[in-house]
Write a protein that holds these residues in place. Sequence first.
Motif, PDB file in Angstrom:
ATOM      1  N   UNK A 138      47.602  16.286  53.221  1.00  0.00           N
ATOM      2  CA  UNK A 138      47.297  16.608  51.835  1.00  0.00           C
ATOM      3  C   UNK A 138      46.818  18.053  51.705  1.00  0.00           C
ATOM      4  N   UNK A 139      45.924  18.447  52.611  1.00  0.00           N
ATOM      5  CA  UNK A 139      45.383  19.809  52.564  1.00  0.00           C
ATOM      6  C   UNK A 139      46.500  20.834  52.695  1.00  0.00           C
ATOM      7  N   UNK A 140      47.326  20.648  53.721  1.00  0.00           N
ATOM      8  CA  UNK A 140      48.387  21.625  53.957  1.00  0.00           C
ATOM      9  C   UNK A 140      49.405  21.617  52.822  1.00  0.00           C
ATOM     10  N   UNK A 181      49.120  20.591  49.721  1.00  0.00           N
ATOM     11  CA  UNK A 181      48.665  21.080  48.422  1.00  0.00           C
ATOM     12  C   UNK A 181      48.541  22.598  48.436  1.00  0.00           C
ATOM     13  N   UNK A 182      48.127  23.161  49.582  1.00  0.00           N
ATOM     14  CA  UNK A 182      48.024  24.614  49.632  1.00  0.00           C
ATOM     15  C   UNK A 182      49.413  25.252  49.637  1.00  0.00           C
ATOM     16  N   UNK A 221      50.808  25.022  46.142  1.00  0.00           N
ATOM     17  CA  UNK A 221      50.247  25.955  45.163  1.00  0.00           C
ATOM     18  C   UNK A 221      50.553  27.403  45.530  1.00  0.00           C
ATOM     19  N   UNK A 250      46.628  31.095  47.829  1.00  0.00           N
ATOM     20  CA  UNK A 250      47.295  30.076  48.654  1.00  0.00           C
ATOM     21  C   UNK A 250      48.330  30.715  49.556  1.00  0.00           C
ATOM     22  N   UNK A 306      46.693  32.194  52.422  1.00  0.00           N
ATOM     23  CA  UNK A 306      46.305  31.164  53.379  1.00  0.00           C
ATOM     24  C   UNK A 306      47.506  30.709  54.198  1.00  0.00           C
TER      25      UNK A 306
END
Lengths: 463, 258, 421
Positions: free
Chosen positions: C41-43, C45-46, C49, C393, C396
Motif C-alpha cells: 500500500x505504501x509503495x 500509493x506513493x 501519486x 512523491x 521519493x
Amino acid sequence: MSLSFLFFCLLGLGIFSFLFGRRRIRALSAASATQGIKQHSRDIYHGSFVAVCAVLVPLVALLAWTGVSPLIIDAMLEDFLRSQSPDLSVGELGVLMAKVKAYYVGSLPNSFANDLMRDGSDYFAAMVDNSAMARATIVILLSVSGAAYGLRLLAPRFTARPMVEQIFEYVMIAASAIAILTTIGIVLSLIFETIRFFDKVPFLEFLFGLSWSPQIAIREDQVGGSGTFGAIPLFAGTLMITFIAMLVAVPVGLMSAVYLSEYANPRLRGIAKPAIEILAGIPTVVYGFFAALMVAPFLRDSGAEIGLTLSSESALAAGLVMGIMIIPFISSLSDDVINAVPQTLRDGAAALGATQSETIRQVVLPAALPGIVSAILLAISRAIGETMIVVMAAGVAANLTANPFESVTTVTVQIVMLLVGDQEFDSAKTLAAFALGLVLFFITLMLNVLALYVVNRFREQYD
Amino acid sequence: MVNSEASEVKIKAREVTVHYGEARALHGIDLDLNANEVTALIGPSGCGKSTFLRCINRMNDVIEGCRVGGAVSIDDQNIYSDEIDVVELRARVGMVFQKPNPFPKSIYDNVAYGPRIHGMAPSRAQLDAVVEASLKRAGLWEEVKDRLDAPGTGLSGGQQQRLCIARAIAVNPAIVLMDEPCSALDPIATAVIEELIEELRRDYTIVIVTHSMQQAARISQRTAYFHLGNLVEHGPTQAIFTKPENQQTEAYISGKIG
Amino acid sequence: MTDYSDPQYRAARLKKRYRAERRFRAYGLAAVLSAALILVFLLSSIIYSSLPAFSHHHVRLDIEVSSDYVSAEAPADGNYLGMVRAALRQQFPEVTARSDKRALYQILSIGAYDDIQKRVIADPSLIGSTMSLYVPLSDDIDLMLKGLIDRNLPESERIVSDRDLQFVDKLLSEERIRSQFAIALFTNGDSREPEMAGIRGALSGSLLTLVVTLIVSFPLGVLAAIYLEEVAPKNRFTALIEVNINNLAAVPSIVYGLLGLAVFINFFSMPRSAPLVGGLVLALMTLPTIIIATRAALSAIPPSIREAAMGVGASRFQVIMHHVLPLAMPGILTGTIIGLAQAAGETAPLLMIGMMAFIVDVPGDVTAKATVLPAQIYMWANNPERAFVARTSAGIVILLTLLLVVNATAIYFRRRFEKRW
C-alpha cells in the motif's frame, strides 16, 4: 585551490610517491646486488614508506588548516571591520560579521548591503583566497619534501617493513579512537550548551514545567526573547507517540517473526524476509510523507465519518506510521533470538505431544523472552529518537493531553523547530535544543545499555 | 535367548524408508521390537539408527523435506495412518534426547508440562502426585524435592537428563525412546542412568540409540545393527555380541569400522 | 467427569487444542500479511501519486525570435518572456485589455521561456526566424488537464478560473496542447514553481555528501575494525572502544546533527549547508555500521587461514593484508554499501546543519551550499501547492529506486563473493 581538488592532488602525490619509491629501491638493489647485499624488505614496503612520508604529515596539516583557518579569518575580519568603523558595539559587530558573510556567499542581496559590508566582503574574499592558496602551497610543499626525505632513506638494508607496520598500527589506533572522540564530542557539545541553557532557565522549570512555548528569538537582546521552557508536554507527547507505535509494532513484528521462523515454508520466507528488509530500508522522510499526506488525512476523514474529531496532525497518525517503521526492526531482532533458541527445546516439547503453537507459546517464547525484551527496548529507543516522521506528521504546539486524536509535539520535533532557520547561537531557544538533545541522548543511552545487558544474559544461557 | 519367545511384539516396522529431500536415509527397514525389553540400536555415524528412532514417534514430521514410507505399527495400529493424531501418539511414545534439554522453567513445571498440555491431571493435587511419582521413578526426587521451584537448567548434566526422563514418563507413555541419552554425561552419571533404564524396563518398552557397544551390551536385551541405512542384523544382544552372523557387524563390534 | 482415560474427554480436549493451534497460526499469518500489505500500500500509493509529476502539458507556440526582444550581440540579455508572451497573444487576437492579457499569461509556466532562451544563446543566428516550440503550461492548468482539478466544480471552488478555461479550451481545439515527459524533473534544480522544480541540485548534493562520507568512514571504519579484531590486545582501552561503538550505533541520528552543529559549524566555523559538514556528520553516523560489519566479516574467517599464513613466515600485517582482508572484502563492502544507503536516506541530522537550503544551482564543491535528496523531499512536502505533492512523491520514487539499486548491489556482492566456511 578547492578542498576536494587539493585532497585528490595529495592522493595523487601519494600514489606517485609509492611508484617512485618502488622504482628507486629496485634500482638501488640491482646496483648493490653485485656486492652481495640482500634487500631487507620487499619493494612494496619501500614504496609504501615513501608514500606514507608524502601523505601523512600534509594530510594532518590539511585537516588542521581547514579546521583552524576559519577561526583566524574571522578574527582578521573582525579587526578589519573594527578598523573601518571603530564605534561598533560587540552586538552590532556580530550582526555585521554575519551580514558580511551572508553577502559574501550571496544570500544577502546587493540592495540590502552597504559599502562597509561590501568592503568587508571583499576583504573576507581576499582572506579566504589567500588562505586557500597558502594551504595548497604548504600541503604540496610538505608532501614533496616528505617524499624526498623518504626517498633519501631508501637503501637495500633499510628496514622499511617494520617502519610501515608500526606507522600502520598507530594509524589504526587513531582510527579506533575516533569512536571515543565522537562520544566525547557528543557529550561535551551537549553538556556545555545545556549548562549555558540552565544559566538562563531554571533546571526544575525545564524538567517539570507544564508549559512549553519558546518565543521566536532572532537576536539575543530582543524584548520577549525568552519564552517558557517546561518540557513535560514534550515528554508526554513523545511517550504517547512511542506507545502507539509500540502497540502496532510489537504484535505485528513479533508475530511475523514467529510465523516466518516457525511456520512459513522456505518459499514464503524467501519472499517475506526481503520484503520486511525493504520496509527497513525505506528512509524515514518517506514514512513522514506517508504519515502527513496520506495516513493523517485518511484518519481525519474517516474519523469525521463516525463523528470523531481528529486533528490533521494527530498523535495517532504519527504513532501508527512510526509503528510501521519499527515493525521490521522488531521482527528481525526477534527472528534472531527465536532462531537462537536451541532446536532441542522444540524437540523436547514436541516429543511430549505439544502442538506447535503450544511449543512456541510455552517453550520457545519464554526461552527467547530476554532477547525479545531487549529488542523491544531498542525499538523504544529508536521510536523516541525518530525525527522525520514526527517533524512531518506530528504537531508543533505543545499540548499536554492524553487524547491520541489531538495533536502533540515531541522532543525531536522541538529540537528541529528550535534549530532550523537563522538563530543567534546563544539564545535560550537554541540552547534549549541542546538541553533536549542531552535528555534524548541520555534516555536512549540508558535504554541501549539496558537492552545490551538483558540480551547478553540471554546469550550466556544458550552459547 | 532371553525369554524372547514369551515377549509380545510392541512395535512392528515394515518396509520403512525415509528420504531427506532427494537423499535416502533408510532403505526399507523391517524390525519387531518387544514389550518390556530394552532394544539397542547401534551402528556407525549416519547409519540411520537415530532416523529410525524418530520414526517411532513421528518426530521426523518436524523436519522440513523429510518423507517417511512404509508402516510402523504400535500395538498393531499403524501410526502413519490418517486416524492417528500425532499429538496423542507422542503422549504414548516418550522421548529422551542426546543433550539434556530441560525447558527454561522450574523443575516442577518441567515435569508437569506434559500432563498439563494433555489435561491428564486436572487438579493441583493430582498434578503434584504425578510430578512426585515421576521424579521418584527417575530417581531424582530425593535430590530436588526441596527446590522444585528452582530452574531446571540449574541442575547438573546427569540430573538434567534424569529430569528429562521424569518429564517423559510423567505422561505415562507405553514406549520410551532414548537417543544417545548418555553421550553428554560423565561415567558416574551414565551409570546412574543405566540403572534407571534397567528399572524402567519393567513398565515401558525402551528403544535406545547408543554409540557405546559396552552400554548396549550392559543394558539391552536385543540389539539391532544398522549400516548405511540398512538393518544388517538383529537379535538377542548376547548372540549379536558373541557370534554375529554378519561380517559387517563383527567388524563394527570388534572396532574395525565405526 | 474429567478423566484422561475417557476418550470423549480426550477428543474434546484435543479439538480445543487444535483450534488454539489454528488461531495462533492465523494470527501469525495475519501479521505477515498485514506487514506485506502495508508495504504494498505504501509503495503503490506513493508511486500512484507520483505519476502526474512525470509528465507535463505543453502548448505549441510559434515564437517569432525578433530583434525587438533580443540582440545578436548580447543574446543572454534578451527579453525571452516577452517573446513567448507575444507568441501566446498571437493565438488570442481578441484579448486586448491589460487585465485579460495578464490573465492569459498566467496559463503559461514561469519557466516557459527557458527552452527558447537556451536555443537562442546557443545559436544567435536564430534571431529573425520563427520557431514552433512546445512550452510548459502552469501547474494549475496542467493539473486540470490531468483531471486532478475537477473543471465541473463551480468557479469559486476551483483554482482555475472560467476565463483560463476558455483560453485552454481554444488551444485544445486547435490541438496545440500535448502532454510531454517532464524532463525538467531530472534536469532542473529546485524552484518555487512545481513544474520547474527538479532534483538535479539535490542529487549532486547527495552525491558530494556521500563521497565525503565514503572517503572518511570507509578507511577509518576498516582500520578501526582490523585493529579491534586482529591486532588490539584485550585491555580496558579496547573494551572502552567496543562499548562506545555499540552505543554510538544506537544514538539517534538527530544527536549527530547537534554534534555537527556544535563542533563543525560553531566551533570550527565550517560553512553551513555544505556537503563537507554533512558528509562528516554522516560519516560519524555510518562509522559504527561499517566497523561492526567489518568485524563480523573478519571474525567469519577461520583461524586456520591465519595460522597457515603465519606458518610460512608472514608477518602479522602480511597475514592481514594478503589473506584476511581480501577474504573479508565482500562482507566489508556489503556492510559499507548498506551503511551508505542508510546515510543516503538520512534527513534529520542534515536539517540541523542547514542542508535544506533552497538551491537552484548544482553545487560545485564540498564547501558550496547544497541540499540532499531526502531534504529536498522534506522541503517539497512542506510546499502548499497541490502539484508539489506529485513532485514530492516523484522525488521519493527516485530516491527509493536509487536505494533499491544500491541495496541490490550489496545483496549481489554478498551472494556472489560470500564464502561459507
